[in-house]
Design a protein around this motif. Structure first.
Motif, PDB file in Angstrom:
ATOM      1  N   UNK A 188     -14.808  19.576  -0.851  1.00 36.19           N
ATOM      2  CA  UNK A 188     -14.464  18.617   0.194  1.00 36.19           C
ATOM      3  C   UNK A 188     -13.868  17.339  -0.387  1.00 36.19           C
ATOM      4  N   UNK A 189     -14.383  16.907  -1.537  1.00 36.63           N
ATOM      5  CA  UNK A 189     -14.086  15.560  -2.030  1.00 36.63           C
ATOM      6  C   UNK A 189     -12.681  15.403  -2.600  1.00 36.63           C
ATOM      7  N   UNK A 190     -12.253  16.331  -3.449  1.00 32.48           N
ATOM      8  CA  UNK A 190     -10.979  16.116  -4.151  1.00 32.48           C
ATOM      9  C   UNK A 190      -9.760  16.148  -3.223  1.00 32.48           C
ATOM     10  N   UNK A 191      -9.731  16.950  -2.137  1.00 30.63           N
ATOM     11  CA  UNK A 191      -8.596  16.811  -1.214  1.00 30.63           C
ATOM     12  C   UNK A 191      -8.529  15.439  -0.552  1.00 30.63           C
ATOM     13  N   UNK A 192      -9.693  14.863  -0.236  1.00 34.99           N
ATOM     14  CA  UNK A 192      -9.710  13.511   0.343  1.00 34.99           C
ATOM     15  C   UNK A 192      -9.199  12.506  -0.684  1.00 34.99           C
ATOM     16  N   UNK A 193      -9.654  12.635  -1.927  1.00 35.70           N
ATOM     17  CA  UNK A 193      -9.155  11.753  -2.993  1.00 35.70           C
ATOM     18  C   UNK A 193      -7.648  11.914  -3.159  1.00 35.70           C
ATOM     19  N   UNK A 194      -7.160  13.143  -3.015  1.00 38.43           N
ATOM     20  CA  UNK A 194      -5.714  13.401  -3.119  1.00 38.43           C
ATOM     21  C   UNK A 194      -4.959  12.655  -2.032  1.00 38.43           C
ATOM     22  N   UNK A 195      -5.477  12.729  -0.808  1.00 38.72           N
ATOM     23  CA  UNK A 195      -4.839  12.050   0.324  1.00 38.72           C
ATOM     24  C   UNK A 195      -4.789  10.542   0.094  1.00 38.72           C
ATOM     25  N   UNK A 196      -5.873   9.989  -0.420  1.00 40.37           N
ATOM     26  CA  UNK A 196      -5.913   8.555  -0.681  1.00 40.37           C
ATOM     27  C   UNK A 196      -4.951   8.162  -1.800  1.00 40.37           C
ATOM     28  N   UNK A 197      -4.791   9.017  -2.793  1.00 36.93           N
ATOM     29  CA  UNK A 197      -3.813   8.746  -3.857  1.00 36.93           C
ATOM     30  C   UNK A 197      -2.399   8.753  -3.289  1.00 36.93           C
ATOM     31  N   UNK A 198      -2.102   9.751  -2.467  1.00 33.89           N
ATOM     32  CA  UNK A 198      -0.783   9.819  -1.839  1.00 33.89           C
ATOM     33  C   UNK A 198      -0.522   8.583  -0.985  1.00 33.89           C
ATOM     34  N   UNK A 199      -1.550   8.113  -0.297  1.00 37.14           N
ATOM     35  CA  UNK A 199      -1.389   6.951   0.577  1.00 37.14           C
ATOM     36  C   UNK A 199      -0.985   5.703  -0.194  1.00 37.14           C
ATOM     37  N   UNK A 200      -1.399   5.601  -1.439  1.00 35.05           N
ATOM     38  CA  UNK A 200      -1.016   4.449  -2.253  1.00 35.05           C
ATOM     39  C   UNK A 200       0.284   4.683  -3.015  1.00 35.05           C
ATOM     40  N   UNK A 282       1.082   9.203 -15.380  1.00 32.81           N
ATOM     41  CA  UNK A 282       0.557   7.939 -15.889  1.00 32.81           C
ATOM     42  C   UNK A 282      -0.954   7.829 -15.785  1.00 32.81           C
ATOM     43  N   UNK A 283      -1.579   8.674 -14.968  1.00 30.46           N
ATOM     44  CA  UNK A 283      -3.020   8.559 -14.741  1.00 30.46           C
ATOM     45  C   UNK A 283      -3.576   9.905 -14.306  1.00 30.46           C
ATOM     46  N   UNK A 284      -4.918   9.975 -14.286  1.00 34.65           N
ATOM     47  CA  UNK A 284      -5.638  11.155 -13.816  1.00 34.65           C
ATOM     48  C   UNK A 284      -6.482  10.730 -12.615  1.00 34.65           C
ATOM     49  N   UNK A 285      -6.383  11.460 -11.529  1.00 39.54           N
ATOM     50  CA  UNK A 285      -7.218  11.225 -10.351  1.00 39.54           C
ATOM     51  C   UNK A 285      -8.213  12.374 -10.212  1.00 39.54           C
ATOM     52  N   UNK A 286      -9.397  12.070  -9.661  1.00 42.79           N
ATOM     53  CA  UNK A 286     -10.332  13.144  -9.324  1.00 42.79           C
ATOM     54  C   UNK A 286     -11.144  12.758  -8.094  1.00 42.79           C
ATOM     55  N   UNK A 287     -12.014  13.666  -7.663  1.00 43.18           N
ATOM     56  CA  UNK A 287     -12.779  13.457  -6.437  1.00 43.18           C
ATOM     57  C   UNK A 287     -14.224  13.075  -6.673  1.00 43.18           C
ATOM     58  N   UNK A 288     -14.525  12.440  -7.797  1.00 46.12           N
ATOM     59  CA  UNK A 288     -15.912  12.082  -8.100  1.00 46.12           C
ATOM     60  C   UNK A 288     -16.408  10.943  -7.219  1.00 46.12           C
ATOM     61  N   UNK A 289     -17.645  11.092  -6.760  1.00 42.08           N
ATOM     62  CA  UNK A 289     -18.331  10.052  -5.990  1.00 42.08           C
ATOM     63  C   UNK A 289     -19.610   9.694  -6.748  1.00 42.08           C
ATOM     64  N   UNK A 290     -19.783   8.443  -7.055  1.00 40.23           N
ATOM     65  CA  UNK A 290     -20.865   8.018  -7.963  1.00 40.23           C
ATOM     66  C   UNK A 290     -22.230   8.515  -7.485  1.00 40.23           C
ATOM     67  N   UNK A 328     -12.151  14.052   5.651  1.00 40.78           N
ATOM     68  CA  UNK A 328     -11.645  15.412   5.479  1.00 40.78           C
ATOM     69  C   UNK A 328     -11.329  16.050   6.827  1.00 40.78           C
ATOM     70  N   UNK A 329     -12.174  15.802   7.810  1.00 38.25           N
ATOM     71  CA  UNK A 329     -11.916  16.323   9.159  1.00 38.25           C
ATOM     72  C   UNK A 329     -10.666  15.690   9.748  1.00 38.25           C
ATOM     73  N   UNK A 330     -10.492  14.416   9.500  1.00 33.27           N
ATOM     74  CA  UNK A 330      -9.342  13.699  10.059  1.00 33.27           C
ATOM     75  C   UNK A 330      -8.024  14.189   9.464  1.00 33.27           C
ATOM     76  N   UNK A 331      -7.986  14.462   8.181  1.00 33.25           N
ATOM     77  CA  UNK A 331      -6.725  14.868   7.545  1.00 33.25           C
ATOM     78  C   UNK A 331      -6.511  16.376   7.580  1.00 33.25           C
ATOM     79  N   UNK A 332      -7.516  17.123   8.042  1.00 36.14           N
ATOM     80  CA  UNK A 332      -7.323  18.553   8.264  1.00 36.14           C
ATOM     81  C   UNK A 332      -7.693  19.467   7.122  1.00 36.14           C
TER      82      UNK A 332
END
Length: 405
Positions: A188-200, A282-290, A328-332
């Protein structure tokens, strides 16, 4: 009613100063990409807004795609008409009749860049408002906070009328923040992180680790299909499949159980970093939540991040699970993310992983392995697949399985 063009407003791009032109051009390119199925459409990016001339393309279809283009704050479908009062009044009435619902309030807002036009803004506001009151029942004017604003723009070439203000997803155009890799699992987490990366504005490529025969082809297809959902927001995303079974088998055979997860993640991060360097990221993104799982405690992050000096960005780091699920529900992506196809992160998961691994121990255990050999063989086996919006892979796999029966 057939709209003739769409007026797109930039929002955050308005703050970009000398670089604004580059951001606007990137946005125009991204919009063209998502509307490539409509070759008749014309694009005119300008300093203050973008004009999309539909030339007969259906606004309903265009609307669904514009909703997912990062960098668009608001947009309005408009109708281009001749510069006569009769056409203005007639079109305004038709547009209001189509969109007005009982109980709504409205106002007319005229802008006039052609100052030679025979009516000024106040005169047009009054003339059009009176005409609407004469031909419609139940109208109520409201100047401060109306439900509908009928916008009449008198330009040099024509008059443009609209009465909808539709909201985009905002953010920055994909590609304006540079390129990076995203470590995409099937969860569930990494697709949401992906969407947020794309948004920026980050142009991401997906790095997905798979371990046949321990993981199935359906698990790989699921990750690709998740990428297809996210490609709606980017036009196209490259999917990089990395074979990981040999590394996992070697770690399981030679290292203590408590450090299996830590050393596995160190290998994943090293592989992601090598791929990033090869592909100009230039960077690495992931879906980790502390603190969400053992590998995401701060102690684990220290032990894992040790293998690279490349920025590792975690868009969902401070979000709890309910917040991530809601997004995740919002972005499908949620319904697909919860499909029960195991990925390589779960199949070799130890029953009691270290939640506070020691950096020195992680380095010591990893040094027992042929790190370079394992990494190079994994890199030699990667496969890169360009994935486009809404591409289906699970359906294809299901059909292949059915054909084998």
């Amino acid at each position: 009613m057939e709209y003739t063009e769409v007026m797109v407003r930039y929002g955050e791009l308005s703050t970009k100063g000398k670089n604004r032109k580059d951001f606007i051009n990137r946005l125009a390119s991204n919009v063209e990409k998502v509307l490539k199925d409509f070759p008749q459409i014309e694009f005119h990016p300008r300093h203050d807004r973008m004009h999309i001339v539909l030339n007969g393309a259906p606004f309903r279809d265009v609307d669904q795609r514009l909703k997912k283009v990062f960098g668009i704050q608001t947009y309005s479908p408009a109708i281009k008409i001749p510069k006569t009062l009769e056409d203005i009044e007639k079109t305004s009435l038709e547009l209001m009749q189509e969109t007005f619902k009982p109980g709504m309030t409205f106002k007319v807002n005229t802008k006039r860049s052609d100052h030679k036009f025979e009516y000024d803004t106040n005169q047009l506001n009054n003339l059009v408002g009176d005409y609407l009151f004469d031909h419609m029942d139940g109208l109520k004017a409201e100047m401060k906070h109306p439900d509908i604003v009928l916008r009449v723009e008198v330009r040099q070439d024509a008059v443009y009328i609209s009465n909808q203000l539709l909201h985009g997803v905002g953010g920055m155009p994909v590609g304006t923040a540079g390129k990076a890799v995203m470590m995409l699992s099937g969860g569930i987490d990494s697709p949401v992180a992906s969407w947020l990366a794309l948004k920026r504005g980050v142009d991401i490529e997906m790095v997905h680790f798979f371990s046949p025969p321990y993981t199935t082809e359906k698990a790989l297809a699921k990750a690709k299909e998740l990428t297809g959902i996210l490609a709606n927001y980017a036009g196209k995303i490259n999917f990089i499949a990395v074979p990981f079974a040999e590394i996992q088998e070697t770690i399981k055979e030679k290292l203590p159980e408590g450090y299996l997860m830590t050393v596995q993640r160190r290998f994943m991060l090293q592989l992601a970093d090598r791929i990033r360097a090869q592909r100009g990221g230039l960077a690495i993104f992931n879906g980790e939540s502390v603190g969400q799982v053992a590998s995401q405690t701060l102690q684990s992050m220290v032990a894992i991040n040790d293998v690279t000096t490349t920025p590792v960005i975690r868009p969902v780091a401070t979000m709890d699970k309910t917040e991530i699920i809601a997004m995740a529900e919002e972005i499908g992506t949620f319904d697909l993310s919860i499909q029960p196809f195991e990925d390589c992160c779960t199949i070799f998961a130890p029953p009691r992983p270290k939640t506070k691994p020691k950096l020195e121990k992680a380095r010591e255990y990893e040094a027992r392995l042929d790190v370079e050999g394992l990494i190079q063989r994994a890199l030699d086996g990667i496969e890169v697949t360009p994935i486009y919006p809404n591409e289906k892979f699970l359906d294809d796999k299901a059909q292949e399985d059915a054909d084998l029966l």
